[in-house]
Design an enzyme around this catalytic site. Structure first.
Site, short mmCIF file in Angstrom:
data_model
loop_
_atom_site.label_atom_id
_atom_site.label_comp_id
_atom_site.label_asym_id
_atom_site.label_seq_id
_atom_site.Cartn_x
_atom_site.Cartn_y
_atom_site.Cartn_z
N CYS A 139 0.86 -1.18 0.00
CA CYS A 139 0.00 0.00 0.00
C CYS A 139 0.90 1.24 0.00
O CYS A 139 1.60 1.50 0.97
CB CYS A 139 -0.88 -0.05 1.25
N CYS A 153 -11.25 9.84 8.10
CA CYS A 153 -9.90 9.44 7.71
C CYS A 153 -8.85 10.17 8.53
O CYS A 153 -8.90 11.40 8.64
CB CYS A 153 -9.69 9.72 6.22
N GLY A 203 -2.73 10.31 1.17
CA GLY A 203 -2.86 11.22 0.05
C GLY A 203 -3.86 10.80 -1.00
O GLY A 203 -4.36 9.68 -1.01
N GLU A 204 -4.15 11.74 -1.87
CA GLU A 204 -5.08 11.49 -2.99
C GLU A 204 -4.24 11.40 -4.27
O GLU A 204 -3.73 12.41 -4.75
CB GLU A 204 -6.09 12.66 -3.05
N SER A 235 -6.70 4.15 -5.92
CA SER A 235 -7.92 4.51 -5.18
C SER A 235 -8.08 6.02 -5.16
O SER A 235 -7.16 6.76 -4.81
CB SER A 235 -7.81 3.98 -3.75
N SER A 257 -13.66 5.61 -3.68
CA SER A 257 -14.10 5.71 -2.29
C SER A 257 -15.47 6.37 -2.27
O SER A 257 -15.58 7.58 -2.24
CB SER A 257 -13.09 6.53 -1.49
N LEU A 258 -16.50 5.56 -2.26
CA LEU A 258 -17.86 6.09 -2.38
C LEU A 258 -18.41 6.51 -1.01
O LEU A 258 -18.69 7.67 -0.78
CB LEU A 258 -18.75 5.05 -3.06
N HIS A 259 -18.56 5.56 -0.13
CA HIS A 259 -18.90 5.80 1.28
C HIS A 259 -20.28 6.36 1.57
O HIS A 259 -20.71 6.37 2.73
CB HIS A 259 -17.87 6.71 1.97
N ASN A 334 -12.44 1.90 10.85
CA ASN A 334 -11.32 1.60 11.74
C ASN A 334 -11.10 2.84 12.62
O ASN A 334 -10.60 3.85 12.13
CB ASN A 334 -10.09 1.29 10.88
N1 SAH Z 1 -7.20 9.25 -1.02
C1 SAH Z 1 -7.57 8.03 -1.64
C2 SAH Z 1 -6.67 6.88 -1.28
C3 SAH Z 1 -6.30 6.73 0.18
S1 SAH Z 1 -7.57 6.28 1.29
C4 SAH Z 1 -9.01 7.71 -1.37
O1 SAH Z 1 -9.63 8.37 -0.55
O2 SAH Z 1 -9.53 6.80 -2.01
C5 SAH Z 1 -7.79 4.53 1.03
C6 SAH Z 1 -9.14 4.01 1.53
O3 SAH Z 1 -9.18 3.89 2.96
C7 SAH Z 1 -10.28 4.92 1.16
O4 SAH Z 1 -11.37 4.21 0.67
C8 SAH Z 1 -10.58 5.58 2.47
O5 SAH Z 1 -11.85 6.13 2.45
C9 SAH Z 1 -10.40 4.43 3.43
N2 SAH Z 1 -10.31 4.87 4.84
C10 SAH Z 1 -9.81 6.02 5.31
N3 SAH Z 1 -9.90 6.08 6.66
C11 SAH Z 1 -10.49 4.93 7.06
C12 SAH Z 1 -10.85 4.41 8.33
N4 SAH Z 1 -10.63 5.07 9.46
N5 SAH Z 1 -11.43 3.18 8.38
C13 SAH Z 1 -11.63 2.49 7.24
N6 SAH Z 1 -11.29 2.93 6.01
C14 SAH Z 1 -10.74 4.15 5.90
FE1 SF4 Z 2 -8.19 10.31 3.53
FE2 SF4 Z 2 -8.37 9.63 0.93
FE3 SF4 Z 2 -10.04 11.43 2.01
FE4 SF4 Z 2 -7.46 12.08 1.68
S1 SF4 Z 2 -8.96 11.63 0.08
S2 SF4 Z 2 -8.71 12.50 3.49
S3 SF4 Z 2 -6.48 10.11 2.11
S4 SF4 Z 2 -9.89 9.23 2.54
#
Ligand code: SAH
Ligand code: SF4
Length: 386
Positions: A139, A153, A203-204, A235, A257-259, A334
């Protein structure tokens, strides 16, 4: 809006995103002693650097092979190159790695590496072994911090310090190969453990597109590390204009990352949604090239108790992605110190998963690995800064 106007708008947005990324540029590849790091240069740039020494093209190919196929860090180990030339190379260049400041093994066998970079910034990388087979995923981080502030996050609580260079992104992977002795052996055995890459660390990645693209191009190069694009997953939280470009130029697997399935909620959880709302995001997924059944788009969905985990949410999710070759990774939240959420209950997760699966999609529950050491993807943090 007409298709032409829509394309022009995306082009403008891309230019704006790339200009902004340039404001967070990494430091130069030059060391204090004036030597230059060869890692992270494209093949063309490597050739240009080596023209300083008047080297013919076949030498460029040899150097590339030593660096990226064999993993050597020292010119004196490039046995197909004569000693005087090795010395001239070493006078001007280095083959660097980010420095491993700390390694931290989780009780589930994932391992987190904290790297210290040349400007003292730090970044994290995680090795996540496959629980069944003798291989695993790395990762990688793409930025130091993140500009986006997703509410759940941990990285989102840190401001963006800067983008990582291509060298620092490739370097994370190469340093893990060093750490696990995963370069091809002289007997010709090929590495096994580090077999996939997920760009899911800090990061993104699509806000640092050019460096990420350069790094992935190096990693996919057939005469070097040669990892297939099918083994790389990028991602994104949904940087729509850059998704088209990543698809066209890199063709790696896409995770989104839909959520949340309603704009009002996603605006809160993933604030980037205010710029690129769900409908636009899903449209970009539908345009993503190569989205076939073999290469499904992954939708990541962090399960937050009582927030986004109802049966109605699951049904709306299925409606949104209808017709898309996709799978849905359900990730129980998490928790981290100070976070405002709790993970969904197992019952809620099961009900949600059943609705998604009944609609014909895989919906694995992905318990974050490395929870005990805060190494779960997407929640990496620089402990040094805490
Ligand atoms: N910035 C990018 C890639 C990094 S985050 C993105 O947001 O996709 C990677 C994944 O971990 C994302 O789906 C993010 O939403 C998820 N993630 C971040 N914090 C988390 C947490 N506390 N518990 C579970 N997943 C989490
Ligand atoms: Fe976290 Fe990805 Fe959102 Fe940045 S874009 S704050 S790394 S979940």
């Amino acid at each position: 809006m007409s298709v032409g106007a829509d394309l022009a708008l995306r082009e403008d947005e891309r230019a704006r995103i790339l200009a902004k990324a340039a404001l967070f540029s990494p430091p130069s590849a030059e060391l204090a002693d004036g030597r230059r790091d060869l890692i992270g240069l494209s093949r063309e740039d490597l050739a240009a650097a080596l023209t300083e020494l008047d080297l013919p093209a076949f030498r460029v190919k040899q150097v590339w092979h030593w660096i990226y196929h064999q993993g050597v860090r020292d010119f004196s180990r490039m046995s197909s190159i004569a000693r005087p030339l090795q010395e001239r190379l070493a006078e001007r260049f280095v083959i660097a790695r980010p420095e491993v400041a700390r390694r931290h093994k989780s009780n589930d066998d994932s391992e987190k590496f904290l790297f210290r970079l040349r400007d003292a910034a730090s970044v994290e990388t995680v090795y996540i072994p496959d629980p069944v087979e003798d291989r695993g995923a790395v990762c990688l981080s793409s930025q130091v911090g993140c500009t986006l502030s997703c509410r759940f996050c941990h990285t989102g609580t840190q401001r963006l310090e800067r983008n990582l260079s291509a060298a620092e992104i490739v370097g994370q992977f190469m340093a893990l190969r060093d750490a696990y002795g995963e370069w091809p052996s002289p007997k010709g055995e090929t590495p096994r453990l580090l077999s996939t890459i997920v760009l899911m660390g800090m990061g993104e990645p699509l806000y640092n597109y050019e460096n990420v693209a350069r790094a992935m191009t190096i990693i996919m190069d057939n005469e070097g590390i040669a990892l297939s694009r099918r083994r790389i997953t990028l991602s994104t939280s949904g940087v729509v204009p850059m998704m088209d470009r990543a698809g066209a130029e890199l063709g790696v697997n896409l995770a989104v990352s839909l959520h949340a399935v309603r704009d009002d909620l996603r605006d809160e959880l993933v604030p980037l949604n205010r710029k690129y709302p769900i409908a636009e995001l899903i449209a970009a997924c539908r345009r993503y090239p190569g989205a076939s059944n073999a290469r499904r788009i992954t939708f990541e969905y962090v399960m937050l108790r009582g927030v986004n985990d109802s049966e109605a949410d699951a049904r709306e999710l299925v409606r949104l992605i209808a017709g898309l070759p996709a799978k849905v990774n359900l990730i129980p939240f998490n928790p981290w110190p100070g976070s405002a959420f709790a993970p969904s209950t197992p019952v809620a997760i099961r009900r949600f998963a059943e609705i998604v699966m009944d609609a014909g999609y895989a919906a694995p529950v992905r318990t974050p690995r490395g929870r005990d050491i805060l190494a779960a993807c997407g929640q990496l943090r620089t402990e040094a800064a805490d």
